[in-house]
Design a protein around this motif. Structure first.
Motif, PDB file in Angstrom:
ATOM      1  N   LYS A  58       0.839  -1.204   0.000  1.00 27.89           N
ATOM      2  CA  LYS A  58       0.000   0.000   0.000  1.00 27.89           C
ATOM      3  C   LYS A  58       0.871   1.249   0.000  1.00 27.89           C
ATOM      4  CE  LYS A  58      -4.307  -1.461   2.168  1.00 27.89           C
ATOM      5  NZ  LYS A  58      -4.948  -1.650   3.471  1.00 27.89           N
ATOM      6  N   ALA A  59       1.943   1.189   0.762  1.00 29.71           N
ATOM      7  CA  ALA A  59       2.837   2.344   0.843  1.00 29.71           C
ATOM      8  C   ALA A  59       3.479   2.605  -0.519  1.00 29.71           C
ATOM      9  CB  ALA A  59       3.896   2.130   1.910  1.00 29.71           C
ATOM     10  N   ALA A  60       3.845   1.532  -1.210  1.00 30.15           N
ATOM     11  CA  ALA A  60       4.452   1.694  -2.533  1.00 30.15           C
ATOM     12  C   ALA A  60       3.408   2.195  -3.529  1.00 30.15           C
ATOM     13  CB  ALA A  60       5.061   0.379  -3.001  1.00 30.15           C
ATOM     14  N   ASP A  61       2.172   1.729  -3.389  1.00 28.07           N
ATOM     15  CA  ASP A  61       1.122   2.144  -4.317  1.00 28.07           C
ATOM     16  C   ASP A  61       0.790   3.629  -4.188  1.00 28.07           C
ATOM     17  OD1 ASP A  61       0.955  -0.348  -5.357  1.00 28.07           O
ATOM     18  OD2 ASP A  61      -0.846  -0.956  -4.261  1.00 28.07           O
ATOM     19  N   ARG A  62       1.010   4.169  -3.014  1.00 25.60           N
ATOM     20  CA  ARG A  62       0.628   5.577  -2.800  1.00 25.60           C
ATOM     21  C   ARG A  62       1.429   6.520  -3.700  1.00 25.60           C
ATOM     22  NH1 ARG A  62      -2.179   7.841   1.346  1.00 25.60           N
ATOM     23  NH2 ARG A  62      -1.845  10.016   1.916  1.00 25.60           N
ATOM     24  N   HIS A  63       2.754   6.393  -3.687  1.00 22.57           N
ATOM     25  CA  HIS A  63       3.562   7.302  -4.507  1.00 22.57           C
ATOM     26  C   HIS A  63       4.524   6.569  -5.432  1.00 22.57           C
ATOM     27  CE1 HIS A  63       2.057  10.609  -2.175  1.00 22.57           C
ATOM     28  NE2 HIS A  63       2.615  10.191  -1.065  1.00 22.57           N
ATOM     29  N   GLY A  64       4.636   5.239  -5.271  1.00 16.99           N
ATOM     30  CA  GLY A  64       5.588   4.487  -6.073  1.00 16.99           C
ATOM     31  C   GLY A  64       6.635   3.845  -5.185  1.00 16.99           C
ATOM     32  N   ALA A  65       7.239   2.788  -5.704  1.00 18.43           N
ATOM     33  CA  ALA A  65       8.246   2.079  -4.917  1.00 18.43           C
ATOM     34  C   ALA A  65       9.466   2.960  -4.663  1.00 18.43           C
ATOM     35  CB  ALA A  65       8.663   0.791  -5.631  1.00 18.43           C
ATOM     36  N   ASP A  66       9.892   3.698  -5.669  1.00 21.59           N
ATOM     37  CA  ASP A  66      11.091   4.528  -5.491  1.00 21.59           C
ATOM     38  C   ASP A  66      10.903   5.616  -4.432  1.00 21.59           C
ATOM     39  OD1 ASP A  66      12.637   3.055  -7.168  1.00 21.59           O
ATOM     40  OD2 ASP A  66      12.500   4.408  -8.881  1.00 21.59           O
ATOM     41  N   PRO A  67       9.810   6.351  -4.477  1.00 21.62           N
ATOM     42  CA  PRO A  67       9.596   7.335  -3.412  1.00 21.62           C
ATOM     43  C   PRO A  67       9.570   6.708  -2.024  1.00 21.62           C
ATOM     44  CG  PRO A  67       8.177   7.852  -5.249  1.00 21.62           C
ATOM     45  CD  PRO A  67       8.835   6.523  -5.571  1.00 21.62           C
ATOM     46  N   LEU A  68       8.991   5.527  -1.920  1.00 23.32           N
ATOM     47  CA  LEU A  68       8.981   4.863  -0.615  1.00 23.32           C
ATOM     48  C   LEU A  68      10.399   4.517  -0.191  1.00 23.32           C
ATOM     49  CD1 LEU A  68       7.507   3.519   1.765  1.00 23.32           C
ATOM     50  CD2 LEU A  68       7.417   1.418   0.402  1.00 23.32           C
ATOM     51  N   ARG A  69      11.152   3.958  -1.110  1.00 23.61           N
ATOM     52  CA  ARG A  69      12.538   3.591  -0.804  1.00 23.61           C
ATOM     53  C   ARG A  69      13.331   4.817  -0.368  1.00 23.61           C
ATOM     54  NH1 ARG A  69      14.586  -1.168  -3.931  1.00 23.61           N
ATOM     55  NH2 ARG A  69      16.515   0.010  -4.047  1.00 23.61           N
ATOM     56  N   LEU A  70      13.159   5.902  -1.106  1.00 20.44           N
ATOM     57  CA  LEU A  70      13.915   7.105  -0.770  1.00 20.44           C
ATOM     58  C   LEU A  70      13.502   7.644   0.598  1.00 20.44           C
ATOM     59  CD1 LEU A  70      15.980   9.214  -1.838  1.00 20.44           C
ATOM     60  CD2 LEU A  70      13.998  10.643  -2.322  1.00 20.44           C
ATOM     61  N   TYR A  71      12.221   7.680   0.835  1.00 23.36           N
ATOM     62  CA  TYR A  71      11.731   8.191   2.118  1.00 23.36           C
ATOM     63  C   TYR A  71      12.348   7.397   3.272  1.00 23.36           C
ATOM     64  CZ  TYR A  71       8.447   8.596   6.043  1.00 23.36           C
ATOM     65  OH  TYR A  71       7.889   8.742   7.295  1.00 23.36           O
ATOM     66  N   LEU A  72      12.285   6.089   3.183  1.00 19.84           N
ATOM     67  CA  LEU A  72      12.779   5.270   4.291  1.00 19.84           C
ATOM     68  C   LEU A  72      14.275   5.456   4.494  1.00 19.84           C
ATOM     69  CD1 LEU A  72      10.808   1.939   3.787  1.00 19.84           C
ATOM     70  CD2 LEU A  72      10.375   3.787   5.412  1.00 19.84           C
ATOM     71  N   VAL A  73      15.005   5.521   3.417  1.00 21.12           N
ATOM     72  CA  VAL A  73      16.455   5.550   3.574  1.00 21.12           C
ATOM     73  C   VAL A  73      16.975   6.956   3.864  1.00 21.12           C
ATOM     74  CG1 VAL A  73      17.208   5.937   1.208  1.00 21.12           C
ATOM     75  CG2 VAL A  73      18.518   4.442   2.686  1.00 21.12           C
ATOM     76  N   LYS A  74      16.282   7.968   3.391  1.00 18.10           N
ATOM     77  CA  LYS A  74      16.768   9.333   3.591  1.00 18.10           C
ATOM     78  C   LYS A  74      16.314   9.874   4.940  1.00 18.10           C
ATOM     79  CE  LYS A  74      17.126  13.714   1.053  1.00 18.10           C
ATOM     80  NZ  LYS A  74      16.133  14.703   1.502  1.00 18.10           N
ATOM     81  N   GLU A  75      15.167   9.470   5.386  1.00 16.81           N
ATOM     82  CA  GLU A  75      14.626   9.980   6.641  1.00 16.81           C
ATOM     83  C   GLU A  75      15.242   9.330   7.868  1.00 16.81           C
ATOM     84  OE1 GLU A  75      12.943  12.981   6.437  1.00 16.81           O
ATOM     85  OE2 GLU A  75      11.570  12.113   7.872  1.00 16.81           O
ATOM     86  N   ILE A  76      15.604   8.066   7.735  1.00 16.03           N
ATOM     87  CA  ILE A  76      16.011   7.321   8.917  1.00 16.03           C
ATOM     88  C   ILE A  76      17.513   7.087   8.898  1.00 16.03           C
ATOM     89  CG2 ILE A  76      15.715   5.151  10.164  1.00 16.03           C
ATOM     90  CD1 ILE A  76      12.976   4.929   8.722  1.00 16.03           C
ATOM     91  N   ALA A  77      18.182   7.517   9.948  1.00 12.39           N
ATOM     92  CA  ALA A  77      19.610   7.254  10.058  1.00 12.39           C
ATOM     93  C   ALA A  77      19.785   5.746  10.170  1.00 12.39           C
ATOM     94  CB  ALA A  77      20.182   7.956  11.281  1.00 12.39           C
TER      95      ALA A  77
END
Length: 645
Positions: A308-327
């Motif tokens: 569902k999270a990937a469907d919201r904005h796409g797999a890439d945006p989800l990947r970026l969000y998780l990796v860029k936001e979280i140390a």
RNA sequence: GCCGGAGUAGCUCAGUUGGUGAGAGCACGCGUCUCAUAAGCGCGGGGUCGACGGUUCGAAUCCGUCCUCCGGCACCA
């Protein structure tokens, strides 16, 4: 070519993957892709852990053959990983013959080394409590709760691994290899644990069929943890394909959750030492994901479905969000609001819009053809080179969040650069023709460089960006492609917005309405006071609730669980019978104060063992944030056994 | 309870071995450009750097005590 072998934890298949599981795979995938980009011959392993009693039980509940159940779950997992663009090279299941071969080989080696011995697991067993009793808990040889029943002395044959023998070798290894366990918090914890002494551990289970039989005693199966760890070695040929094993073992990196650090940083290396095999070079224990600050849990409704999270904005945006936001290494929080925000800021406004404006100007002013006519902008080239260098330092150190940030520094600088140079003004002055071409070329080059660096985080999007700025995207190599390139013609392609801006409705969150639009229902940001605000779009049917059998129970006896600060053992009357259960309320209630009170319990809950005591039911209590539990009671207690609903 | 980590702007966090008037991003407000996805760029407000003591010419930074939160030992029923 140098090789890099990395693994993630293999997953229990008793439920579908949630965002926490996905986070681990995404992080590992980014590392794997980065290593490939860096020129390593990379092998990325994932898999499923199937020899668990829970899996067996779950299969039986669904009236399925355990293997068939596991096949089904494998599909679910693979579907999720595909949706998230996880580029694993191999996927192992612990029920595969190749895994059995590895387990048998390792067990044999450890056995040959004399590190497996037969022992018995034994103790006093109280049939009333359905639990083993410590000697010190018995009063006059009887369980205090069941003075009428004589406890039985029960013993079960088991095999043990001589873990204690490896205390010193492990300490030595930690000392000489500070990088072995990361991050440092984890390392220090485990060091203290090892210093405190290690106990031999049981590695077999008698009388079970779901598992791998021990080579030296087919009547026992290998305990699931021992079994599971070996997947890292069996997947690269242990006990089956020596040349493959030699080529890939030892693993360079095990990416795991911090909860299973002990297994990977203590037991697993000890097993390998015993088997005289090299140890993995590094174990990295990442943090946990929370949802709106709360631990992901099914009962709280704080599970996020990665699809569902990937469907919201796409797999890439989800990947970026998780990796860029979280140390990487620390815990991180997921919220739909924050996800939307980062999507808009980083992708729609900054990167996506930058690609659009540069492409539009290249076409409007230069028909899409950009040929450098002079020297590149010093500023852009310098920032680009610096960011690329800092990116590599960060990524090599597994500071993935810093790596992503470095790439975005290029993007920010390019937006500033365009504002400063104002190509639309240059376009009005024929004397500035060369300058305009160069500015646009430099902007396109900066975008290219950023896209190369972002390839591990956003593989599909980066490829599309590279296509639009007229650069090739196949086999990228960091040493060649992550440098400022001031020459060559660029054919710029236009296209629709890569990431259309996501508009969040303006009205404020309310408790009853679904606050956020379509895809996943986004729970309103709950205040710190309410731990139970039900997500509006995720209500359950009355039938679901009726599955939970709540009943009145009268407390007959209560005592503290020894060595525990939070647990009380209660003996209660539920009308038809008496039961023992364990409740985590010792911080707010003295045992004596509860005796005689009537409470509400979940009557049809599966038994669970806590501190060695079997708990048959669960006491309902309010759990205020940061406060102490308050048990649900009655002003006028009904008869024990009365149904509550 | 024991051990460890952390408390810095509304939110998420950076602040190297103590030293120019305490920073970034987001959010908010104002301004501005018009190539672009009402995006971009610039400026601004706002902080007793958890509390109290101490060392020092000087402390967000070092020391002590306390408070709160998180994690591990060790337990979510």
């Amino acid at each position: 070519m140098s090789r890099f072998y990395l693994t993630t934890a293999i997953d229990y298949v008793n439920s579908r993957p949630h965002l926490g599981t996905a986070y681990e795979k995404i992080a590992a995938d980014i590392i794997a892709r980065y290593k490939r980009l860096s020129g390593f011959d990379t092998r990325f392993l994932m898999g499923n852990d199937e020899h668990s009693q829970n899996v067996y039980k779950r299969a039986v509940e669904q009236k399925l053959d355990p293997l068939a159940y596991c096949d089904q779950m494998e599909q679910e997992f693979r579907d999720t990983w595909r949706r998230l663009d996880i580029s694993f090279d191999d996927f192992i299941r612990t029920t595969e013959p190749r895994h059995t071969a590895g387990v048998v080989e390792l067990a044999r080696r450890i056995h040959d080394a004399g590190d497996i011995f037969e022992g018995t697991y034994e103790g006093w067993y109280c049939e009333g409590c359905e639990a083993f009793k410590q000697e010190k808990d018995l009063v006059g040889g009887h369980c205090p709760l069941h003075p009428a029943i004589t406890p039985q002395w029960i013993s079960e044959k088991n095999y043990f691994f001589r873990l204690s023998k490896y205390q010193q070798p492990l300490l030595e290894h930690f000392k000489t290899h500070p990088e072995f366990l990361q991050p440092d918090v984890r390392r220090n914890e485990i060091l203290r644990l090892i210093e405190g002494g290690l106990e031999d551990i049981s590695v077999s289970r008698a009388g079970q069929s779901w598992g791998i039989p021990l080579p030296f005693d087919p009547n026992s199966v290998v305990y699931v943890w021992f079994d599971a760890l070996i997947n890292y070695a069996s997947a690269v040929g242990l006990g089956r394909d020596q040349s493959m094993f030699d080529a890939w073992w030892p693993a360079d990196l095990h990416v795991i959750g911090k909860d299973i650090t002990r297994f990977h940083a203590v037991i697993w290396p000890a097993m390998l030492m015993s088997a005289r095999l090299p140890l993995p070079r590094q174990v990295f224990g990442h943090g946990f994901m929370t949802m709106n600050g709360q631990r992901m849990s099914k009962s709280l409704g704080t599970i996020v479905d990665p699809i569902k999270a990937a469907d919201r904005h796409g797999a890439d945006p989800l990947r970026l969000y998780l990796v860029k936001e979280i140390a990487f290494g620390g815990d991180g929080d997921f919220s739909w609001e924050r996800y939307d925000e980062r999507y808009n800021v980083d992708l729609a406004n900054n990167l996506g819009n930058l690609v659009s404006r540069v492409a539009a100007m290249a076409h409007q002013y230069r028909q899409g053809r950009l040929i450098p006519v002079g020297a590149s902008s010093n500023r852009l080239a310098r920032v680009g080179e610096e960011a690329a260098a800092s990116y590599r330092r960060s990524m090599d150190a597994l500071a993935l969040h810093d790596g992503a940030a470095a790439a975005f520094r290029i993007i920010d600088t390019t937006n500033e650069y365009i504002a400063e140079t104002a190509p639309w003004k240059l376009a009005k002055d024929p004397a500035s023709a060369d300058r305009l071409t160069q500015v646009l070329f430099d902007a396109a080059e900066a975008i290219r460089l950023a896209a190369v660096l972002l390839t591990p985080m956003m593989p599909a999007s980066s490829a599309e960006i590279l296509r639009r700025v007229g650069a090739s995207s196949d086999p990228l190599r960091l040493d060649r492609d992550a440098r400022w390139r001031g020459d060559g013609e660029r054919l710029i392609a236009q296209g629709g917005p890569l990431w259309p801006r996501f508009e969040t409705p303006k009205e404020k969150i309310s408790v009853t309405e679904n606050p956020t639009p379509p895809p996943p229902a986004a729970p309103a940001a709950p205040s710190a006071t309410s731990a139970v605000s039900a997500p509006g779009g995720d209500r359950i049917a009355i039938d679901d609730f009726m599955k939970v059998e709540l009943r009145v129970a009268k407390v007959l006896a209560a005592e503290r669980v020894p060595k525990s600060t939070r647990l009380l053992k209660l003996h209660v009357d539920v009308g038809t019978e008496q039961r023992t259960l364990v409740a985590g309320i010792a911080e707010s209630y003295e045992p004596e104060a509860l005796v005689g009170k009537s409470v509400v319990i979940v009557f049809n809950l599966k038994p669970a063992k806590l501190m060695g005591i079997e708990s048959n039911g669960m006491v309902l209590a309010a759990s205020p944030d940061g406060g102490k539990a308050i048990v649900v009671t009655f002003e006028e207690p009904p008869a024990p056994g009365t149904r509550v609903r």
